[in-house]
Design a protein around this motif. Structure first.
Motif, PDB file in Angstrom:
ATOM      1  N   ASN A  39    -122.527  20.412 -81.505  1.00 33.61           N
ATOM      2  CA  ASN A  39    -123.102  21.498 -82.299  1.00 33.61           C
ATOM      3  C   ASN A  39    -122.157  21.926 -83.417  1.00 33.61           C
ATOM      4  N   ARG A  40    -121.286  21.000 -83.836  1.00 32.96           N
ATOM      5  CA  ARG A  40    -120.313  21.286 -84.890  1.00 32.96           C
ATOM      6  C   ARG A  40    -121.008  21.744 -86.170  1.00 32.96           C
ATOM      7  N   SER A  41    -120.280  22.509 -86.948  1.00 35.36           N
ATOM      8  CA  SER A  41    -120.778  22.904 -88.264  1.00 35.36           C
ATOM      9  C   SER A  41    -120.886  21.661 -89.149  1.00 35.36           C
ATOM     10  N   PRO A  42    -121.950  21.557 -89.945  1.00 37.30           N
ATOM     11  CA  PRO A  42    -122.088  20.399 -90.818  1.00 37.30           C
ATOM     12  C   PRO A  42    -121.264  20.490 -92.095  1.00 37.30           C
ATOM     13  N   VAL A  43    -120.487  21.566 -92.248  1.00 39.58           N
ATOM     14  CA  VAL A  43    -119.640  21.693 -93.434  1.00 39.58           C
ATOM     15  C   VAL A  43    -118.709  20.472 -93.506  1.00 39.58           C
ATOM     16  N   PRO A  44    -118.661  19.775 -94.635  1.00 39.01           N
ATOM     17  CA  PRO A  44    -117.870  18.535 -94.714  1.00 39.01           C
ATOM     18  C   PRO A  44    -116.367  18.775 -94.607  1.00 39.01           C
ATOM     19  N   THR A  45    -115.659  17.712 -94.248  1.00 38.78           N
ATOM     20  CA  THR A  45    -114.198  17.751 -94.121  1.00 38.78           C
ATOM     21  C   THR A  45    -113.598  16.676 -95.016  1.00 38.78           C
ATOM     22  N   TYR A  46    -112.530  17.022 -95.696  1.00 38.93           N
ATOM     23  CA  TYR A  46    -111.879  16.081 -96.619  1.00 38.93           C
ATOM     24  C   TYR A  46    -110.383  16.058 -96.332  1.00 38.93           C
ATOM     25  N   LEU A  47    -109.828  14.847 -96.129  1.00 38.17           N
ATOM     26  CA  LEU A  47    -108.401  14.649 -95.894  1.00 38.17           C
ATOM     27  C   LEU A  47    -107.803  13.922 -97.086  1.00 38.17           C
ATOM     28  N   TRP A  48    -106.608  14.350 -97.513  1.00 38.58           N
ATOM     29  CA  TRP A  48    -105.950  13.609 -98.583  1.00 38.58           C
ATOM     30  C   TRP A  48    -104.453  13.553 -98.329  1.00 38.58           C
ATOM     31  N   ASN A  89    -130.295   7.673 -87.882  1.00 37.95           N
ATOM     32  CA  ASN A  89    -129.718   7.696 -86.532  1.00 37.95           C
ATOM     33  C   ASN A  89    -128.230   8.042 -86.528  1.00 37.95           C
ATOM     34  N   TRP A  90    -127.635   8.109 -87.713  1.00 36.90           N
ATOM     35  CA  TRP A  90    -126.219   8.439 -87.774  1.00 36.90           C
ATOM     36  C   TRP A  90    -125.993   9.894 -87.395  1.00 36.90           C
ATOM     37  N   GLU A  91    -124.963  10.115 -86.595  1.00 37.76           N
ATOM     38  CA  GLU A  91    -124.564  11.472 -86.226  1.00 37.76           C
ATOM     39  C   GLU A  91    -123.597  12.053 -87.246  1.00 37.76           C
ATOM     40  N   ALA A  92    -122.899  11.176 -87.946  1.00 36.24           N
ATOM     41  CA  ALA A  92    -121.920  11.603 -88.942  1.00 36.24           C
ATOM     42  C   ALA A  92    -121.749  10.493 -89.972  1.00 36.24           C
ATOM     43  N   VAL A  93    -121.196  10.855 -91.109  1.00 37.04           N
ATOM     44  CA  VAL A  93    -120.896   9.910 -92.177  1.00 37.04           C
ATOM     45  C   VAL A  93    -119.401   9.978 -92.465  1.00 37.04           C
ATOM     46  N   SER A 118    -128.821  17.147 -96.036  1.00 37.62           N
ATOM     47  CA  SER A 118    -130.232  17.571 -96.100  1.00 37.62           C
ATOM     48  C   SER A 118    -131.114  16.438 -95.588  1.00 37.62           C
ATOM     49  N   PRO A 119    -131.038  16.127 -94.296  1.00 41.04           N
ATOM     50  CA  PRO A 119    -131.775  14.984 -93.743  1.00 41.04           C
ATOM     51  C   PRO A 119    -133.282  15.221 -93.725  1.00 41.04           C
ATOM     52  N   ALA A 120    -134.026  14.123 -93.704  1.00 41.93           N
ATOM     53  CA  ALA A 120    -135.484  14.208 -93.640  1.00 41.93           C
ATOM     54  C   ALA A 120    -135.935  14.796 -92.312  1.00 41.93           C
ATOM     55  N   SER A 121    -135.130  14.595 -91.274  1.00 49.15           N
ATOM     56  CA  SER A 121    -135.460  15.143 -89.960  1.00 49.15           C
ATOM     57  C   SER A 121    -134.177  15.496 -89.217  1.00 49.15           C
ATOM     58  N   GLY A 122    -134.266  16.464 -88.312  1.00 46.56           N
ATOM     59  CA  GLY A 122    -133.107  16.853 -87.509  1.00 46.56           C
ATOM     60  C   GLY A 122    -132.138  17.738 -88.268  1.00 46.56           C
ATOM     61  N   GLN A 123    -131.028  18.050 -87.612  1.00 49.98           N
ATOM     62  CA  GLN A 123    -130.036  18.938 -88.198  1.00 49.98           C
ATOM     63  C   GLN A 123    -129.113  18.199 -89.156  1.00 49.98           C
ATOM     64  N   ALA A 124    -128.426  18.957 -89.993  1.00 52.26           N
ATOM     65  CA  ALA A 124    -127.503  18.367 -90.953  1.00 52.26           C
ATOM     66  C   ALA A 124    -126.372  17.640 -90.234  1.00 52.26           C
ATOM     67  N   ARG A 125    -125.898  16.551 -90.835  1.00 53.51           N
ATOM     68  CA  ARG A 125    -124.826  15.748 -90.249  1.00 53.51           C
ATOM     69  C   ARG A 125    -123.487  16.077 -90.899  1.00 53.51           C
ATOM     70  N   TRP A 126    -122.438  15.836 -90.143  1.00 53.06           N
ATOM     71  CA  TRP A 126    -121.077  16.040 -90.620  1.00 53.06           C
ATOM     72  C   TRP A 126    -120.675  14.915 -91.554  1.00 53.06           C
ATOM     73  N   VAL A 127    -120.008  15.231 -92.651  1.00 54.88           N
ATOM     74  CA  VAL A 127    -119.429  14.250 -93.557  1.00 54.88           C
ATOM     75  C   VAL A 127    -117.906  14.403 -93.518  1.00 54.88           C
ATOM     76  N   LEU A 128    -117.217  13.313 -93.191  1.00 49.81           N
ATOM     77  CA  LEU A 128    -115.757  13.289 -93.137  1.00 49.81           C
ATOM     78  C   LEU A 128    -115.270  12.266 -94.151  1.00 49.81           C
ATOM     79  N   ALA A 129    -114.444  12.686 -95.096  1.00 51.13           N
ATOM     80  CA  ALA A 129    -113.993  11.795 -96.162  1.00 51.13           C
ATOM     81  C   ALA A 129    -112.485  11.858 -96.320  1.00 51.13           C
ATOM     82  N   ALA A 130    -111.920  10.830 -96.979  1.00 47.94           N
ATOM     83  CA  ALA A 130    -110.475  10.784 -97.201  1.00 47.94           C
ATOM     84  C   ALA A 130    -110.159  10.020 -98.479  1.00 47.94           C
ATOM     85  N   ALA A 131    -109.058  10.418 -99.115  1.00 48.54           N
ATOM     86  CA  ALA A 131    -108.572   9.747-100.315  1.00 48.54           C
ATOM     87  C   ALA A 131    -107.089  10.051-100.470  1.00 48.54           C
ATOM     88  N   ASP A 132    -106.485   9.497-101.526  1.00 46.43           N
ATOM     89  CA  ASP A 132    -105.046   9.675-101.707  1.00 46.43           C
ATOM     90  C   ASP A 132    -104.687  10.859-102.591  1.00 46.43           C
TER      91      ASP A 132
END
Length: 228
Positions: A39-48, A89-93, A118-132
Protein backbone atom coordinates in the motif's frame (compact mmCIF):
# COMPACT_ATOMS: atom_id res chain seq x y z
CA UNK A 1 41.36 -8.99 -25.92
CA UNK A 2 40.16 -12.35 -24.68
CA UNK A 3 36.71 -12.27 -23.10
CA UNK A 4 36.62 -14.25 -19.86
CA UNK A 5 33.39 -15.88 -18.75
CA UNK A 6 32.47 -14.73 -15.27
CA UNK A 7 31.20 -17.20 -12.71
CA UNK A 8 28.13 -15.11 -12.04
CA UNK A 9 26.40 -18.00 -10.28
CA UNK A 10 28.62 -17.45 -7.26
CA UNK A 11 27.89 -13.73 -6.99
CA UNK A 12 25.33 -12.75 -4.35
CA UNK A 13 22.02 -11.39 -5.59
CA UNK A 14 21.73 -7.64 -4.88
CA UNK A 15 19.53 -7.00 -1.87
CA UNK A 16 18.78 -4.16 0.51
CA UNK A 17 20.39 -6.20 3.29
CA UNK A 18 23.76 -6.64 1.57
CA UNK A 19 24.06 -2.96 0.65
CA UNK A 20 26.39 -0.96 2.90
CA UNK A 21 24.22 1.87 4.20
CA UNK A 22 27.03 4.17 5.34
CA UNK A 23 26.18 7.69 4.27
CA UNK A 24 23.00 6.55 2.54
CA UNK A 25 20.81 5.36 5.40
CA UNK A 26 17.84 7.61 4.57
CA UNK A 27 17.65 6.36 0.99
CA UNK A 28 17.95 2.69 1.97
CA UNK A 29 15.35 2.99 4.73
CA UNK A 30 12.98 4.66 2.29
CA UNK A 31 13.42 1.86 -0.26
CA UNK A 32 13.07 -0.82 2.40
CA UNK A 33 9.79 0.70 3.62
CA UNK A 34 8.36 1.22 0.12
CA UNK A 35 9.39 -2.22 -1.17
CA UNK A 36 7.82 -4.02 1.79
CA UNK A 37 4.49 -2.17 1.72
CA UNK A 38 1.95 -3.11 -0.99
CA UNK A 39 0.00 0.00 0.00
CA UNK A 40 3.03 2.25 -0.55
CA UNK A 41 2.52 5.80 -1.73
CA UNK A 42 2.80 6.04 -5.52
CA UNK A 43 4.91 9.20 -5.23
CA UNK A 44 8.00 8.48 -7.38
CA UNK A 45 11.51 8.04 -6.00
CA UNK A 46 14.70 9.25 -7.67
CA UNK A 47 18.28 8.28 -6.72
CA UNK A 48 21.36 10.05 -8.03
CA UNK A 49 25.08 9.76 -7.45
CA UNK A 50 28.46 9.08 -9.01
CA UNK A 51 29.34 5.83 -10.71
CA UNK A 52 29.96 3.22 -8.03
CA UNK A 53 27.63 4.77 -5.45
CA UNK A 54 25.28 1.78 -5.63
CA UNK A 55 22.37 3.01 -7.75
CA UNK A 56 21.94 -0.13 -9.86
CA UNK A 57 22.45 -2.35 -6.82
CA UNK A 58 19.58 -0.65 -5.01
CA UNK A 59 17.28 -0.70 -8.02
CA UNK A 60 18.02 -4.39 -8.57
CA UNK A 61 17.48 -5.05 -4.86
CA UNK A 62 14.04 -3.45 -5.00
CA UNK A 63 13.14 -5.48 -8.07
CA UNK A 64 14.21 -8.67 -6.27
CA UNK A 65 12.22 -7.72 -3.15
CA UNK A 66 9.06 -7.09 -5.17
CA UNK A 67 9.54 -10.28 -7.17
CA UNK A 68 9.82 -12.30 -3.96
CA UNK A 69 6.34 -11.14 -3.00
CA UNK A 70 5.00 -11.99 -6.45
CA UNK A 71 5.14 -8.50 -7.95
CA UNK A 72 6.05 -7.88 -11.58
CA UNK A 73 8.31 -4.94 -12.35
CA UNK A 74 8.94 -3.02 -15.55
CA UNK A 75 12.69 -2.45 -15.94
CA UNK A 76 14.35 -0.03 -18.37
CA UNK A 77 18.05 0.73 -18.62
CA UNK A 78 20.26 2.19 -21.33
CA UNK A 79 20.98 -1.28 -22.71
CA UNK A 80 17.35 -1.96 -23.64
CA UNK A 81 17.31 -0.27 -27.03
CA UNK A 82 13.69 -1.00 -27.93
CA UNK A 83 11.59 -0.92 -24.74
CA UNK A 84 8.22 -2.71 -24.71
CA UNK A 85 4.89 -1.05 -24.07
CA UNK A 86 3.70 -0.46 -20.52
CA UNK A 87 2.25 -3.60 -18.91
CA UNK A 88 -0.80 -3.20 -16.65
CA UNK A 89 0.43 -6.19 -14.62
CA UNK A 90 3.47 -4.29 -13.41
CA UNK A 91 3.45 -3.38 -9.73
CA UNK A 92 6.23 -0.84 -10.20
CA UNK A 93 8.39 0.76 -12.88
CA UNK A 94 12.18 0.98 -12.49
CA UNK A 95 14.24 3.32 -14.69
CA UNK A 96 18.04 2.97 -14.44
CA UNK A 97 20.76 5.20 -15.96
CA UNK A 98 18.22 7.78 -17.10
CA UNK A 99 20.98 10.18 -18.13
CA UNK A 100 21.96 7.78 -20.94
CA UNK A 101 18.53 7.32 -22.51
CA UNK A 102 18.10 7.70 -26.26
CA UNK A 103 15.11 9.55 -27.70
CA UNK A 104 13.24 6.22 -28.06
CA UNK A 105 14.04 5.24 -24.47
CA UNK A 106 12.96 8.66 -23.21
CA UNK A 107 9.65 8.29 -25.02
CA UNK A 108 9.15 4.85 -23.47
CA UNK A 109 10.14 6.08 -20.00
CA UNK A 110 7.65 8.95 -20.26
CA UNK A 111 4.93 6.55 -21.42
CA UNK A 112 5.70 4.14 -18.56
CA UNK A 113 5.73 6.99 -16.05
CA UNK A 114 2.37 8.39 -17.15
CA UNK A 115 0.72 4.96 -17.29
CA UNK A 116 2.16 4.01 -13.89
CA UNK A 117 0.91 7.18 -12.25
CA UNK A 118 -2.46 7.25 -14.07
CA UNK A 119 -3.18 3.62 -15.01
CA UNK A 120 -6.21 2.55 -17.03
CA UNK A 121 -7.19 0.29 -14.14
CA UNK A 122 -6.19 -0.22 -10.51
CA UNK A 123 -4.17 2.02 -8.24
CA UNK A 124 -1.20 4.14 -9.24
CA UNK A 125 2.15 2.34 -9.44
CA UNK A 126 5.45 3.33 -7.89
CA UNK A 127 8.16 4.71 -10.20
CA UNK A 128 11.77 4.30 -9.04
CA UNK A 129 14.48 5.95 -11.15
CA UNK A 130 18.22 6.61 -10.98
CA UNK A 131 20.88 8.63 -12.78
CA UNK A 132 24.31 10.15 -12.20
CA UNK A 133 23.05 13.71 -11.61
CA UNK A 134 20.17 15.55 -9.93
CA UNK A 135 16.93 15.83 -11.92
CA UNK A 136 17.48 19.51 -12.74
CA UNK A 137 20.70 18.66 -14.60
CA UNK A 138 19.32 15.82 -16.74
CA UNK A 139 19.59 16.43 -20.48
CA UNK A 140 16.23 14.81 -21.19
CA UNK A 141 12.94 15.89 -22.71
CA UNK A 142 11.37 18.37 -20.32
CA UNK A 143 8.16 16.46 -19.59
CA UNK A 144 10.18 13.42 -18.45
CA UNK A 145 12.82 15.39 -16.55
CA UNK A 146 10.29 17.31 -14.47
CA UNK A 147 8.32 14.18 -13.61
CA UNK A 148 11.44 12.34 -12.44
CA UNK A 149 12.21 15.13 -9.99
CA UNK A 150 8.87 15.91 -8.36
CA UNK A 151 8.84 13.09 -5.80
CA UNK A 152 11.35 11.76 -3.26
CA UNK A 153 14.93 12.59 -4.31
CA UNK A 154 18.00 11.09 -2.61
CA UNK A 155 21.67 11.62 -3.34
CA UNK A 156 23.84 8.51 -2.90
CA UNK A 157 27.36 9.02 -1.56
CA UNK A 158 30.46 7.00 -2.34
CA UNK A 159 31.90 4.86 0.43
CA UNK A 160 34.96 5.92 2.37
CA UNK A 161 38.21 3.97 1.94
CA UNK A 162 37.65 1.73 4.98
CA UNK A 163 34.05 1.03 3.96
CA UNK A 164 35.09 0.21 0.41
CA UNK A 165 37.63 -2.28 1.74
CA UNK A 166 35.02 -3.86 4.00
CA UNK A 167 32.61 -4.33 1.11
CA UNK A 168 35.29 -5.79 -1.14
CA UNK A 169 36.26 -8.19 1.64
CA UNK A 170 32.65 -9.24 2.12
CA UNK A 171 32.12 -9.79 -1.61
CA UNK A 172 35.24 -11.97 -1.68
CA UNK A 173 34.04 -13.95 1.36
CA UNK A 174 30.63 -14.45 -0.25
CA UNK A 175 32.36 -15.94 -3.28
CA UNK A 176 34.61 -18.12 -1.12
CA UNK A 177 37.68 -16.19 -2.27
CA UNK A 178 40.67 -15.39 -0.03
CA UNK A 179 41.78 -11.80 -0.65
CA UNK A 180 44.99 -10.85 1.12
CA UNK A 181 45.67 -7.31 2.30
CA UNK A 182 48.51 -7.14 -0.24
CA UNK A 183 46.18 -7.98 -3.13
CA UNK A 184 43.52 -5.55 -1.91
CA UNK A 185 46.10 -2.75 -1.63
CA UNK A 186 47.23 -3.49 -5.19
CA UNK A 187 43.66 -3.45 -6.53
CA UNK A 188 42.86 -0.14 -4.84
CA UNK A 189 46.06 1.53 -6.01
CA UNK A 190 46.18 0.29 -9.61
CA UNK A 191 42.54 0.15 -10.72
CA UNK A 192 39.40 2.25 -10.71
CA UNK A 193 38.37 2.73 -7.10
CA UNK A 194 34.60 2.80 -7.53
CA UNK A 195 32.94 -0.21 -5.97
CA UNK A 196 31.19 -1.53 -9.08
CA UNK A 197 34.50 -1.64 -11.01
CA UNK A 198 36.31 -3.31 -8.11
CA UNK A 199 33.55 -5.91 -7.74
CA UNK A 200 33.67 -6.65 -11.47
CA UNK A 201 37.45 -6.99 -11.28
CA UNK A 202 37.12 -9.42 -8.38
CA UNK A 203 34.66 -11.51 -10.38
CA UNK A 204 37.10 -11.63 -13.29
CA UNK A 205 39.96 -12.59 -10.99
CA UNK A 206 37.89 -15.33 -9.39
CA UNK A 207 36.97 -16.78 -12.79
CA UNK A 208 40.58 -16.59 -13.97
CA UNK A 209 41.87 -18.17 -10.76
CA UNK A 210 39.39 -21.03 -11.12
CA UNK A 211 40.34 -21.57 -14.75
CA UNK A 212 44.08 -21.59 -14.05
CA UNK A 213 43.79 -23.38 -10.70
CA UNK A 214 45.76 -20.67 -8.90
CA UNK A 215 45.21 -18.50 -5.85
CA UNK A 216 44.49 -14.81 -6.29
CA UNK A 217 47.84 -13.06 -5.95
CA UNK A 218 49.48 -10.02 -7.49
CA UNK A 219 51.34 -12.23 -10.04
CA UNK A 220 47.97 -13.76 -10.99
CA UNK A 221 46.49 -10.29 -11.57
CA UNK A 222 49.44 -9.35 -13.79
CA UNK A 223 49.13 -12.66 -15.65
CA UNK A 224 45.42 -12.06 -16.28
CA UNK A 225 46.08 -8.57 -17.62
CA UNK A 226 48.86 -9.84 -19.90
CA UNK A 227 46.56 -12.54 -21.28
CA UNK A 228 43.88 -9.94 -22.01
Amino acid sequence: MKQMALDIGLAPVPSLDNFVEAGNLDAVEHLRLWAANPNRSPVPTYLWGESGSGKTHLLSAVREALAESGGKVGWLDAGKLHPPEFDENWEAVVLDDCHLYTAEQQAAAFNWFVNAQSPASGQARWVLAAADRPPADLQLREDLRTRLGWGHVFQLHLLAESERRAVLRRVADDRGVFLSDEVMDYMLKRFSRDLSSLTSLLEQLDAYALRTQRAITIPLIKSMLEEE
